[in-house]
Structures are given as structure tokens and as C-alpha cells.
Scaffold this active site. Structure first.
Site, short mmCIF file in Angstrom:
data_model
loop_
_atom_site.label_atom_id
_atom_site.label_comp_id
_atom_site.label_asym_id
_atom_site.label_seq_id
_atom_site.Cartn_x
_atom_site.Cartn_y
_atom_site.Cartn_z
N GLY A 1 41.65 43.88 63.16
CA GLY A 1 43.05 44.16 62.87
C GLY A 1 43.78 42.84 62.68
N ASN A 2 45.09 42.87 62.89
CA ASN A 2 45.91 41.68 62.64
C ASN A 2 45.38 40.44 63.37
OD1 ASN A 2 48.42 40.08 64.06
ND2 ASN A 2 48.66 40.30 61.86
N GLY B 1 36.87 43.59 66.73
CA GLY B 1 38.13 43.99 66.12
C GLY B 1 38.24 43.39 64.73
N LYS C 1 56.99 46.67 77.51
CA LYS C 1 56.05 47.27 76.57
C LYS C 1 56.45 48.71 76.33
CE LYS C 1 52.35 45.75 74.45
NZ LYS C 1 52.07 44.36 74.08
P1 NAD Z 1 45.27 46.31 65.26
O1 NAD Z 1 45.60 47.73 65.48
O2 NAD Z 1 45.77 45.62 64.04
O3 NAD Z 1 43.67 46.17 65.26
C1 NAD Z 1 42.85 46.65 66.27
C2 NAD Z 1 41.42 46.47 65.79
O4 NAD Z 1 40.53 46.83 66.84
C3 NAD Z 1 41.08 47.37 64.60
O5 NAD Z 1 40.27 46.66 63.69
C4 NAD Z 1 40.26 48.48 65.23
O6 NAD Z 1 39.34 49.07 64.32
C5 NAD Z 1 39.54 47.68 66.30
N1 NAD Z 1 38.95 48.48 67.36
C6 NAD Z 1 39.53 49.45 68.12
N2 NAD Z 1 38.64 49.94 68.99
C7 NAD Z 1 37.48 49.28 68.78
C8 NAD Z 1 36.19 49.33 69.33
N3 NAD Z 1 35.89 50.18 70.31
N4 NAD Z 1 35.23 48.47 68.86
C9 NAD Z 1 35.51 47.61 67.86
N5 NAD Z 1 36.72 47.53 67.30
C10 NAD Z 1 37.67 48.34 67.74
O7 NAD Z 1 45.68 45.53 66.58
P2 NAD Z 1 46.01 43.99 66.76
O8 NAD Z 1 47.45 43.78 66.52
O9 NAD Z 1 45.03 43.17 66.02
O10 NAD Z 1 45.79 43.82 68.33
C11 NAD Z 1 44.50 43.64 68.90
C12 NAD Z 1 44.64 43.30 70.37
O11 NAD Z 1 45.43 42.13 70.52
C13 NAD Z 1 45.33 44.36 71.24
O12 NAD Z 1 44.81 44.29 72.55
C14 NAD Z 1 46.79 43.89 71.26
O13 NAD Z 1 47.50 44.39 72.37
C15 NAD Z 1 46.56 42.40 71.34
N6 NAD Z 1 47.70 41.58 70.89
C16 NAD Z 1 48.21 41.73 69.63
C17 NAD Z 1 49.23 40.89 69.23
C18 NAD Z 1 49.77 40.93 67.83
O14 NAD Z 1 50.61 40.07 67.51
N7 NAD Z 1 49.32 41.82 66.97
C19 NAD Z 1 49.76 39.95 70.12
C20 NAD Z 1 49.21 39.83 71.39
C21 NAD Z 1 48.17 40.66 71.76
#
Ligand code: NAD
Length: 432
Positions: free
Chosen positions: A220-221, A218, A106
Site C-alpha cells: 500500500g502507500n 504490504g 485515531k
Molecule cells: P494501505 O491500505 O495503503 O496498504 C496496506 C497494504 O497491506 C495493502 O497492500 C494490503 O494488500 C496489505 N496487506 C493487508 N493484509 C495483508 C496480509 N495479511 N499480508 C500481506 N499484505 C497485507 O495502508 P498503508 O497506508 O500503507 O498502511 C500500512 C501500515 O502502516 C498500517 O499499519 C498503517 O497503520 C501504518 N501507517 C500508515 C501511515 C500512512 O501514512 N499511510 C502512517 C503511519 C503508519
């Protein structure tokens, strides 16, 4: 990054619990509870206003017994070496549980990417690669996007690495844009993978997906595609999603009678997962406080934001009807909350199983890069579904066989595989 909770202590605590149950040799435990290698470095960037700003960067390589280290790079203002260590450790278990031939890594940069111009972001990405290029590579360590980083950033990073080594090397970063070495299906992979594992869990606990209601933290993606998949693949309803609002510096929960429309919310969200509050309100959405998603009437909870969100306090707020917890984020549940989940017999799909769709698709991307032959999207998603389904059942079979909690079972499957690889490579033998 996670308030009171030190994510790495949490990762070690989870590991220690299972190492004890497995009666793992003390020396082997000591190898596995710490990363093999850690890099901390400073990245100077010439800013648009002419000043030179220096950013703190990290890369942690936890264990590469099963193959090259694999894991995202986060751009986050509260990034710390301990968060990166925890996430690298979880990547080792994630790749092992998903049964893909990769190890755990990471990276991160302490920065708010939203405060940078496009040019400054590109400079920072290229600077990260200039600091790390000798220690990463397709056969060594393959980073990917994570919180705060995007496919475009991976494209710049791959380009910088290719320039430094003197040859086009698409397999060094995954999560690249489609057309720039990326795989179709990668954008959907983590969220859809969460949904495939929910579908399999529902079969095990006799839940009707069409009557299921989910509440998601959340947007996000991961959360976006988990909501789309929950509705379009399973036929269920998503009561609400929540997200952090960078302008107001707090989180809100968005709900709508009859369920949210993720496509609409996605159309009014920025690239960092912040929903435009005014546009949502105009469209009839109710805007609740940060914790409203926890107490919403739902039978499936999907934390898909950051680590440590389901803790001793917040778990008390969840609705009585919750039967299933699908940990889409990394490390969303603290050990204290775990005890409540166990006591209330909520079926937990542990994070490194639940969100392994992203890294599985990243692995497919590397395979396609190596072959220089690209699959169509249905083929990618079909292969992903097969991998997720098989990983899910190997964990739940282990949980039933050994009568242990699903998180412990996932650790058992993963630790077994990593220890076996270390043994096969002779790392644990007398002469090693
Ligand atoms: P991202 O940055 O696209 O989205 C994160 C989301 O969380 C955003 O909508 C943000 O506004 C929200 N957020 C942050 N703090 C918050 C809070 N206190 N309350 C409510 N919402 C909050 O990130 P992502 O890629 O969607 O990843 C989300 C999680 O999944 C992370 O833990 C990441 O490590 C994990 N993850 C992501 C992937 C991937 O392929 N993107 C793969 C495995 C794990």
C-alpha cells in the site's frame, strides 16, 4: 483485525513494561494506559440501491497534553474499538518521539471501502464528520488518512467540517489532496521516513546500504514508497513485497530475480494495494504464498501491512541473515516475537519511531495551512529527514545510555515528554 492478538492489550503491555522500568507513579500510569476520551457512533448512509445502511464509527482521543490529538481514520471491515484504542495510544507516543507538538488520536469505520461506490464513500465520510464535528478541529483533534482511506476522502471530510462551522478550515484534516490544502511530499512521507530511519540504523550497525536486501510485507502507500526509497535513496535491493488479494481473499508474495521494480508493481496495483497477479506473472514475477516474504533471503525486514504480523509463529520463519527490522506498520510485532528479536540481536526500529514520517509531514501540512503558504517538495522532504534523523538518534542514544531495547527506549523518550507536558500544564499537581 489481528487474529488472536488484541492490539490494545499489546499497547498496554508495552507501556507497562516501560512504566515499571521508569518507576512511573501508579496514578500517572493509570492516566496514560487508557485513552482520555472515546466516541462510538452510528453513521446512516443511503446506498445506491435505495436501502439505508448503518455503519459503526469510532474516534478515540488518547492524550492531548502536548497539543491537539492527531491520528488517522481507518475504513476496515474488522475495525474494533480496541484496535482504535491501541492506535490512538501509539499516536501519542509517536508524536512525542518525533517531537512534534501534537497528542494521540485515531478513528475508524467498520466497512470494506472497496465494496462502496464513490458516492457511497463520500456519504460515509461526510456522515463521519457530522457525527464528530463538535469534538474535532485544528486546535482539538486533527484526523488524517490511514488504511482504507485516501486524500480525496480527507478533502470531502474537510469540506463537510468547513460547511458545518461556516468557514474554510483546511487545518482540521491532514493528508488532503495537493491543491486542496494538502502538502507536497505527504504521499511519500511515511515510506521515505522509514527509509531515512533505516539509513541511520545502518550507520549505527555498520551495514552497507548498497549491499542491503530488503523484504517487505504490504504494497500500500507505506510499502510502495519504502520500496522506492530503499532502492533510490539507499541504493539497496528489494527482494519481494507481499499484499492481500481482495479477489482471492488471501495474501501473496511477489518476487523477481535481481529485485522487484516498485514503479512497475505500483502501476499494476489498485488504490487498496492489491497487485494484479496475472500482469505480475506476465512480467516474470514469481508469486509465492503469504509468508514467503518472511523467509526470503534478506537482511532487512519491513513489515508494512497490518498489526500483529510478526508473532511467536511467524518470527520462526525469518531468514537467519536478518539484521534489521524496520517496523513500518503500526504494531506489527507481538511481545512474544519481540523476545526472539532481542535474543537474536536483530536491530529493531520500533513502529512509532519508524513510521513517524507520515504524522510529521501531517504536522507540516497543518503549519502550511495555518500560514496559508506552501513549501516545495524538496523543502518538505528535507525538513522531514532532519526530524526523522534527530528522533532516531535520540532513541538510540537513550537505548545505549540505559542499555535497553530500542522499543523500550522509544517509549522512555516519549513517556518522559508526555509526562513533562502534563506536569507543566498542572494536570498532575495537587490542585489539578
Ligand atoms: P494501505 O491500505 O495503503 O496498504 C496496506 C497494504 O497491506 C495493502 O497492500 C494490503 O494488500 C496489505 N496487506 C493487508 N493484509 C495483508 C496480509 N495479511 N499480508 C500481506 N499484505 C497485507 O495502508 P498503508 O497506508 O500503507 O498502511 C500500512 C501500515 O502502516 C498500517 O499499519 C498503517 O497503520 C501504518 N501507517 C500508515 C501511515 C500512512 O501514512 N499511510 C502512517 C503511519 C503508519
Amino acid at each position: 483485525m489481528s487474529g488472536q492478538i488484541n492490539a490494545f492489550e499489546m499497547a498496554q503491555k508495552q507501556f507497562d513494561t516501560v512504566a515499571k522500568q521508569l518507576q512511573l507513579d501508579a496514578g500517572v500510569s493509570e492516566v496514560l494506559r487508557w485513552p482520555m476520551r472515546e466516541y462510538a457512533f452510528r453513521i446512516p448512509v443511503r446506498m445506491d440501491d435505495g436501502s439505508l445502511k448503518v455503519f459503526q464509527g469510532f474516534r478515540v482521543q488518547h492524550n492531548d497534553a502536548r497539543g491537539p490529538n492527531k491520528g488517522g481514520i481507518r475504513f476496515h471491515p474488522a475495525e474494533t474499538i480496541d484496535t482504535v484504542r491501541a492506535l490512538a495510544t501509539w499516536m501519542t507516543w509517536k508524536c512525542a518521539v518525533a517531537d512534534i507538538p501534537l497528542g494521540g488520536g485515531k478513528g475508524g469505520v467498520v466497512v470494506d471501502p472497496a465494496a462502496l461506490s464513490v458516492r457511497e464513500k463520500e456519504e460515509l465520510c461526510r456522515g463521519w464528520v457530522r457525527a464528530m464535528w463538535k469534538n474535532i478541529g485544528p486546535r482539538n483533534d486533527v484526523p488524517a488518512p490511514d488504511v482504507g482511506t485516501t486524500p480525496q476522502m480527507m478533502g470531502w471530510m474537510m469540506d463537510e467540517y468547513s460547511r458545518l462551522v461556516g468557514e474554510y478550515t483546511p487545518g482540521v484534516f491532514t493528508g488532503k489532496p495537493v491543491g486542496g490544502g494538502g502538502s507536497l511530499g505527504r504521499t511519500e512521507a511515511t515510506g521515505f521516513g522509514v527509509v531515512y530511519s533505516i539509513r541511520e540504523a545502518m550507520k549505527r550497525i555498520n551495514m552497507d546500504p548498497k549491499k542491503a536486501v530488503a523484504s517487505i510485507q504490504g504494497f500500500g502507500n507505506v510499502a510502495q514508497y519504502a520500496s522506492i526509497g530503499f532502492i533510490e535513496i539507499l541504493g539497496g535491493t528489494v527482494a519481494c513485497v507481499s499484499c492481500y488479494d481482495r479477489h482471492d481473499k488471501k495474501a501473496y508474495t511477489y518476487s523477481k530475480k535481481g529485485g522487484i521494480d516498485p514503479h512497475f508493481l505500483k502501476s499494476i496495483a489498485d488504490q487498496y494495494g492489491t497487485i494484479d497477479k496475472a500482469k505480475a506473472q506476465d512480467a516474470g514475477y514469481q508469486v509465492g504464498d503469504a509468508d514467503a516474504w518472511l523467509s526470503a533471503e534478506a537482511d532487512v525486514l519491513i513489515p508494512a501491512a497490518l498489526e500483529g504480523q510478526i508473532n511467536g509463529d511467524s518470527i520462526q520463519k525469518i531468514s537467519k541473515g536478518v539484521k534489521l527490522m524496520a517496523e513500518a506498520a503500526n504494531g506489527p510485532t507481538t511481545p512474544e516475537a519481540d523476545e526472539v528479536i532481542k535474543k537474536n540481536k536483530i536491530f529493531d526500529i520500533p513502529d512509532f519511531l519508524c513510521n513517524s514520517g507520515g504524522v510529521t509531514c501531517s504536522y507540516f501540512e497543518q503549519v502550511q495551512n495555518d500560514m496559508n503558504f506552501y513549501w516545495h517538495k524538496d523543502e518538505v522532504l528535507e525538513k522531514l529527514d532532519q526530524k526523522m534523523t534527530s528522533a532516531f538518534h535520540s532513541v538510540v542514544d537513550m537505548a545505549e545510555e540505559r542499555k535497553v531495547y530500542t522499543r523500550d527506549a522509544a517509549y522512555m523518550v516519549a513517556i518522559d515528554r508526555v509526562v513533562k507536558a502534563m506536569e507543566l500544564r498542572g494536570w498532575l499537581s495537587a490542585g489539578a
